[in-house]
Each structure stands twice: as structure tokens, then as C-alpha cells.
Design a protein around this motif. Structure first.
Motif, mmCIF file in Angstrom:
data_model
loop_
_atom_site.group_PDB
_atom_site.id
_atom_site.type_symbol
_atom_site.label_atom_id
_atom_site.label_comp_id
_atom_site.label_asym_id
_atom_site.label_seq_id
_atom_site.Cartn_x
_atom_site.Cartn_y
_atom_site.Cartn_z
ATOM 1 N N UNK A 1 -5.332 -8.452 9.328
ATOM 2 C CA UNK A 1 -5.615 -7.368 8.383
ATOM 3 C C UNK A 1 -5.055 -7.683 7.001
ATOM 4 N N UNK A 2 -3.876 -8.287 6.968
ATOM 5 C CA UNK A 2 -3.298 -8.716 5.681
ATOM 6 C C UNK A 2 -4.225 -9.723 5.021
ATOM 7 N N UNK A 3 -4.759 -10.637 5.826
ATOM 8 C CA UNK A 3 -5.634 -11.685 5.299
ATOM 9 C C UNK A 3 -6.937 -11.107 4.752
ATOM 10 N N UNK A 4 -7.583 -10.202 5.517
ATOM 11 C CA UNK A 4 -8.885 -9.690 5.064
ATOM 12 C C UNK A 4 -8.737 -8.674 3.943
ATOM 13 N N UNK A 5 -7.548 -8.097 3.786
ATOM 14 C CA UNK A 5 -7.359 -7.125 2.703
ATOM 15 C C UNK A 5 -7.455 -7.788 1.334
ATOM 16 N N UNK A 6 -7.301 -9.115 1.312
ATOM 17 C CA UNK A 6 -7.414 -9.848 0.042
ATOM 18 C C UNK A 6 -8.822 -10.396 -0.179
ATOM 19 N N UNK A 7 -9.727 -10.192 0.809
ATOM 20 C CA UNK A 7 -11.095 -10.677 0.675
ATOM 21 C C UNK A 7 -11.953 -9.658 -0.064
ATOM 22 N N UNK A 8 -13.086 -10.135 -0.529
ATOM 23 C CA UNK A 8 -14.038 -9.258 -1.223
ATOM 24 C C UNK A 8 -14.995 -8.677 -0.190
#
Length: 552
Positions: free
Chosen positions: A393-400
Motif C-alpha cells: 500500500x505504501x508503494x502504490x500510494x506513490x503511483x499515479x
């Protein structure tokens, strides 16, 4: 051709690729979440799935995004392999829309799209307006890049050596290989075909060779899905291979036809395109895809069977292994499916926590040392999932990611924490069961019955919660709210009854402490279940609470 011209040419290529990426990402942001739901719903029938895939890919301007999304769906269990075939077929036609747009040569009005897009993005607060602004900005930059490339390619026409080298590329196999390599590097068949259209319009490529370059582009665009599938399950790998096999078989058939009748085919396309070479290349790209789909559609069942020969067997996961079930390759995350993968992984984690809760209460009411050890082992798995999902979730929160998905990420952090706490309560009950075994602490039949009744209520509450969360559904909202009140009331009544038993000496102090801890823990599990149910729909919770008050 001067060094400055070469730099400008590559600068134009950079603008073109960036504009295409910006436009595709913006369209996926605006339509991704909605179109994903449509993909899930309308893929039971292969033909309808094909039409959905065509429309979806035509909207987001990227067959790569569609096929990667399909592979992710198959890996997550959201889509069966036979359903994926229709969407993949449609994506192959939908991706040709970009080439048709490029053939219109809108370079003169491209700056207008850029300024409108920039204004929408910079001066409007509404996120939907901003995303549409990005789409228009990307669209304008794409055509400005094409314009820059076209101007500098005019200089190439004055270089006899370059013109001679390009026009001497007569070997169909070399052209196919070149198209494949360029597309695999650019990760976009639309971009590759756009460059071919531009070079053909400038007279730098013979029209005949463009057919074979397009065939190479068609196969090169399969690389993205293959890369994403590498760390997925076997069905995800098969879905990627369906895409590749379709393009290989279809391209081989078209290659044979072209070798047999290239000249009349070229004449036909030039005639229907009004002598415009750029338009003829775009039409060739579209009609080749339509022909391949029409030809292969009846035989896609055979293609699916072929993938089972190439990727034999079923996935076998050792029971003792800790493994994510739905979240695949963390290096190639599809923004369009990232959140849905997380939701399904959390659903899996929730089911494990529910199972542990049920087992722990069974072990407490009917002491079973072996079952207690199973609970401890499964709690380690739940802790593993908690850590991995939180990191994800931390990783995808920085995705567009799509806007609708982005709004859910904060709620997902809370849900994974609530599920982990339910697992902790189950472990606490297992500790109580172990202590009861070791010290032979007695419970009255009435106390056991009361705990079992409350457990059933909480398990039902958890079932409703997981259903509402994973399906983002309102189906059980009223039941959930009423059951929450019932569990709270049950805990109060049991606590009062427990105090009376203690006062009358009908319960030992040790049994009293265990009983009190258990009913208190069950009530807290109910609270966590309520949090899970409404994590993604907090506004609806208030609405339905008001409705319940009115009914009362």
C-alpha cells in the motif's frame, strides 16, 4: 544534416513519446476504475468481452495497459482464462485508434490543446478537470513532437545516403525484426506505428515495407504483458501467452498473404486512402488487426489449449510457505489493478483471521492443544500478510493510480490494521484456551453456551463486513448496523450476568477473568468488523444510521 537538426529530431521524438504517455496515463486515470468494473462484468461472453476490450483500449490509447490489466485480473482470480481472450482480441483492434488520430496530422492546432490542457491542470481545483487537462496536454505535446520530427525529417530527405539506406530495406524479415525490437524498447505499438506513419508520409520508408514493420510492432507489444506475468500464477502466464500467440499466428498468416499479393494489396490501400501514404499506413494497421481478429476468433479455444501445453500443470504452493495470493510482481505493478489486487489480498487475510477466530473459540470451549498450535502458526501467516500488504500500500500510494482508487488507499491502511487486530484477538483467545488446558479451569455449560452464541454473532458480523469491503457493496449495511448494536447489547448483558454469578460464588475467579476477557475481546472484534465494513464508505454509514433511527 547538422548536429542541431539531429538533437531537434530526438527532442521531437521525446515530446511525442512523453505526450503519448501523458495522454494514455491521463485517460487511464479518468476512466480506469470505471472501465475496470466494466471489464469485470462484461467478459462472460467472448464477443462482448472483445467489444469491451476494443472500446476500453480505444479510450485509454494503450493495448499494453489493457493486456497488463487482464493479466493482473487473471492472476487475482477476477477473470478466467477464457474470459481474457475476448478482451485481448478487442485490445488488438482498439490500439489502432492512435494511428488513425496521428494520420490526421493535427500539428497546426496542437498548441491550442497544450494551452487549454495547461490551464485546466494549473488553475482548476476539481481533480476530474485536472485529469482531463493532462489528457489534452499530452494530446497537444504528442502532435507538437510529431511536427518537430516531421520538420527535421525533411532534412533527412536531402541526405541521399540516409534515404538510400531506408528505402533499400527490402527484406520483410529484417523489417519485422526492426518493428519488434523498436516496439519492445518503446513498450508501445502505438508509438512505433506513429513513427512509421510519419516516416512513410515523409517519403523515407517505402509503403511496401511498412506492412512488415507493422507486423513486427504487433508482436513487440506483447513484451509488457509477458514481463508482468513472470511472477504471476500459471493462468496469468497463459493469458500473456494468449496475446503473444494470437499476434504470432495472425502475423504469420498475414505475412504469407502479403508475400503472395503485396503489390495489389498496396494499390488497394492507397486507393481507399485517397493516395495519402500516412493514412494508408494507419488504415493498413487497423485492417490487418481486424482481419487477424476475424480470422482467429473462432479458434481462440484452441489457442487457450495450446497455452496449457506451453505452461503445463497447476500452481502448487506448499502449505507451510508464506505467500501472497493476489499481489504479483512488485516491480511491474499495473496502476489500474493495484488497488483491486490489494483488496483481494486483504479479503484473503480477513478470511484467515476469521478462521483463526472460529478455531480459537472452539479450542477455548473444547480444549484442543493441536488446534491451538494451528492457530499460532496461522497467526504468523496473518502477520506476514499484514507486513507485505502494508508495504504494498505504501508503494502504490506513490503511483499515479485512478482517482477513485487513490481515494481508497487511506481506508485500506485502516482495514489491514483492523484485520491484523482481529488476528491478535484470536491469538489472545488461543492463549486463554492454552491456560484453561494447563490449569484445568472449568466453565459452566451456561457460560460456554453464552460465549458460543456471541461468537456466532461476531462471525456473522465479520462475514458481512468482508463481503461489504471486498465487493464495495451496500447489501448488508442495515444488517451490519443492527448486528453491531446487538453484539454491544449482548456484551453488556453477559457482563451483568457474569457479575451476578461471581457474587453468588458460582464461578471461580480464574474462570471469571477468562470469561470477562473473552466477551470483551469478542465485542472489540465486532468493532473492528464494523470498521472494515465501512472503511471505504464512511458517508453511507451515517446515512443508514439515520435511516435506522427513522425506522425505529
Amino acid at each position: 544534416m547538422s548536429v542541431t537538426d539531429i538533437i531537434s529530431l530526438f527532442g521531437g521524438l521525446g515530446m511525442f513519446l512523453f505526450g503519448m504517455k501523458l495522454m494514455s496515463d491521463g485517460l487511464e486515470q479518468v476512466a480506469g476504475a470505471r472501465m475496470r468494473s466494466i471489464l469485470e462484468f462484461f467478459t462472460q461472453n467472448r464477443f462482448i468481452g472483445m467489444m469491451v476490450g476494443l472500446i476500453f483500449t480505444g479510450i485509454i490509447q494503450s493495448s499494453n495497459a489493457t493486456t497488463v490489466m487482464v493479466v493482473s485480473f487473471v492472476n487475482s482470480g477476477l477473470m478466467q482464462l477464457h474470459q481474457a481472450t475476448g478482451v485481448i482480441l478487442g485490445a488488438n483492434i482498439g490500439t489502432t485508434v492512435t494511428g488513425q488520430l496521428i494520420a490526421f496530422n493535427l500539428a497546426e492546432i496542437a498548441p491550442l490543446f497544450v494551452i487549454i490542457g495547461a490551464v485546466m491542470y494549473m488553475f482548476f481545483e476539481n481533480q476530474n478537470v485536472k485529469k482531463f487537462g493532462i489528457v489534452l496536454l499530452g494530446f497537444g505535446i504528442l502532435f507538437m513532437g510529431l511536427s518537430t520530427m516531421g520538420e527535421k525529417m525533411t532534412g533527412l530527405q536531402n541526405s541521399p545516403k540516409i534515404v538510400s539506406m531506408l528505402q533499400s530495406m527490402k527484406s520483410p524479415l529484417v523489417a519485422i525484426l526492426l518493428g519488434f525490437v523498436v516496439t519492445a524498447v518503446l513498450q508501445s505499438a502505438s508509438a512505433s506505428v506513429g513513427i512509421i506513419i510519419l516516416m512513410a508520409a515523409q517519403g523515407l520508408l517505402a509503403f511496401e515495407v511498412c506492412f512488415f514493420l507493422i507486423l513486427g510492432c504487433n508482436m513487440g507489444c506483447c513484451i509488457s504483458a509477458l514481463l508482468v506475468s513472470m511472477n504471476g500464477n500459471k493462468d496469468a502466464k497463459r493469458a500473456a501467452w494468449i496475446h503473444l500467440l494470437f499476434n504470432i499466428i495472425g502475423s504469420l498468416i498475414v505475412f504469407i498473404i502479403l508475400m503472395a499479393a503485396l503489390d495489389p494489396i498496396c494499390e488497394l490501400f492507397m486507393k481507399i486512402s485517397g493516395g495519402d501514404v500516412g493514412r494508408a499506413v494507419a488504415n493498413a494497421n487497423t485492417l490487418i488487426k481486424v482481419f487477424e481478429v476475424a480470422l482467429m476468433f473462432p479458434f481462440m479455444g484452441g489457442v487457450v489449449k495450446l497455452t496449457y501445453l506451453l505452461i503445463p500443470g497447476e500452481d502448487v504452493v506448499p502449505e507451510e510457505a508464506y505467500k501472497l495470493k493476489y499481489i504479483g510482481n512488485r516491480k511491474n505493478i499495473s496502476p489500474a489493478t493495484a488497488v483491486i489486487d490489494a483488496i483481494h489480498e486483504m479479503q484473503h487475510m480477513g478470511e484467515l483471521a476469521r478462521e483463526n477466530l472460529q478455531k480459537s473459540m472452539e479450542a477455548l470451549c473444547n480444549p484442543d492443544q493441536e488446534k491451538i498450535e494451528e492457530i499460532y502458526e496461522q497467526e504468523k501467516y496473518i502477520d506476514y500478510l499484514n507486513q507485505e500488504i502494508t508495504d504494498y500500500l505504501v508503494q502504490i500510494s506513490s503511483l499515479d493510480i485512478p482517482m477513485a482508487d487513490g481515494k481508497m488507499v487511506g481506508g485500506l491502511f485502516h482495514v489491514v490494521n483492523d484485520i491484523e487486530r482481529i488476528g491478535d484477538h484470536a491469538e489472545n483467545f488461543a492463549d486463554s484456551a492454552k491456560r484453561r488446558c494447563e490449569k484445568e479451569i472449568p466453565f459452566s455449560e451456561k457460560a460456554l453456551k453464552q460465549m458460543q452464541e456471541m461468537t456466532e454473532m461476531v462471525l456473522q458480523q465479520l462475514d458481512y463486513a468482508l463481503n461489504m469491503f471486498s465487493n464495495q457493496s451496500l447489501a448488508y449495511m442495515r444488517e451490519m448496523l443492527r448486528l453491531e448494536d446487538a453484539v454491544d447489547e449482548k456484551e453488556k448483558r453477559l457482563r451483568k450476568a457474569h457479575i451476578k454469578r461471581l457474587a453468588k460464588g458460582k464461578c471461580t475467579p480464574e474462570a471469571g477473568v477468562l470469561y470477562s476477557d473473552v466477551i470483551s475481546g469478542l465485542e472489540r472484534v465486532g468493532d473492528h468488523a464494523t470498521n472494515i465494513a465501512f472503511a471505504l464508505r464512511p458517508e453511507n454509514q451515517e446515512d443508514f444510521e439515520d435511516m435506522d433511527e427513522e425506522e425505529e
